[in-house]
Scaffold this active site. Structure first.
Site, PDB file in Angstrom:
ATOM      1  N   GLY A 108       0.781  -1.224  -0.031  1.00 37.13           N
ATOM      2  CA  GLY A 108       0.021  -0.003  -0.037  1.00 37.13           C
ATOM      3  C   GLY A 108       0.916   1.262   0.014  1.00 37.13           C
ATOM      4  O   GLY A 108       0.357   2.241  -0.859  1.00 37.13           O
ATOM      5  N   CYS A 109       1.906   1.105   0.776  1.00 39.53           N
ATOM      6  CA  CYS A 109       2.783   2.515   0.936  1.00 39.53           C
ATOM      7  C   CYS A 109       3.610   2.696  -0.280  1.00 39.53           C
ATOM      8  O   CYS A 109       3.826   3.744  -0.792  1.00 39.53           O
ATOM      9  CB  CYS A 109       3.779   2.313   2.213  1.00 39.53           C
ATOM     10  N   THR A 110       3.816   1.402  -1.140  1.00 37.91           N
ATOM     11  CA  THR A 110       4.442   1.532  -2.411  1.00 37.91           C
ATOM     12  C   THR A 110       3.573   2.400  -3.518  1.00 37.91           C
ATOM     13  O   THR A 110       4.115   2.951  -4.438  1.00 37.91           O
ATOM     14  CB  THR A 110       5.093   0.320  -2.956  1.00 37.91           C
TER      15      THR A 110
END
Length: 233
Positions: free
Chosen positions: A127-129
């Site tokens: 998700g952060c990527t």
């Protein structure tokens, strides 16, 4: 008068006594038992005569863990340095390290341009990527509007640097391991970071925040708001 001759018995008596004495085993002198001297710790050349040589008491695992644990009061004091930052408030002076390990005072970032902080729970996770790459792909659009982009997380500078290289992220990443700024922004809870983004106009005033926000929506919504500021101006 001639001396009386000794009888055979009397003459033989000394011989028998002598034989008896010589037959007895000779007693050997008792051996002296040496007591072992108590073992003493060898002093080093730099030890003084008055130094306490009492052996150190081994600490329990609990005591060792307590000694290595960070000072809670000191951590709480550091976390209390920043008051809550809400819309209309100004970005305070607070120093963090970037992905290169360099000190950065966040208050100086908005001196010449607007600033966007997007917050991620953990570097190099799916998700952060998605969120980070969304800001990467639209980065020229933000700079065209005179806004700088920064990723903010509790990850170490080393972890952020690896992620930056791996995903070719064109903007700086700021490390907030104690979540001091993250908490002041309202995105720190239960030792975790809420996915979010915050927009500060030139001069440092907070004008927009999205918390929580979906990974793919964060860069899109931030860019829409930045463009709306330009349109209004």
């Amino acid at each position: 008068m001639a001396p009386r001759a000794k009888s055979t018995t009397e003459a033989a008596e000394p011989i028998r006594r002598s034989s008896r004495i010589s037959a007895q085993p000779k007693s050997e002198p008792a051996k002296e038992v040496k007591k072992a001297a108590p073992r003493t710790k060898k002093r080093s050349a730099d030890e003084g005569d008055g130094e306490d040589t009492t052996p150190a008491v081994k600490k329990s695992k609990a005591e060792e863990a307590a000694a290595e644990a960070p000072d809670t009061e000191e951590s709480n004091e550091k976390a209390a340095q920043l008051a809550s930052i809400d819309v209309g408030d100004t970005l305070p002076s607070f120093t963090l390290q970037n992905e290169k390990g360099e000190d950065v005072d966040v208050a100086t970032l908005s001196a010449e341009k607007g600033v966007i902080f997007f917050l991620v729970p953990k570097a190099d996770t799916p998700g952060c990527t998605t969120q980070a790459c969304g800001f990467r792909d639209t980065y020229p659009d933000f700079t065209a509007q005179n806004f700088a982009v920064y990723c903010l997380s509790a990850d170490s500078p080393n972890a952020q640097s690896k992620w930056q290289t791996k995903k070719e992220l064109p903007y700086p990443l700021l490390s907030d391991p104690q979540r001091v700024l993250i908490t002041a922004l309202g995105a720190g809870e239960g030792g975790k970071t809420k996915r979010s983004h915050f927009i500060f106009e030139k001069g440092g005033k907070l004008v927009e925040k999205k918390i929580p926000v979906k990974p793919a929506d964060s860069p899109k919504l931030a860019l829409e708001y930045v463009k709306s500021i330009a349109a209004a101006a």
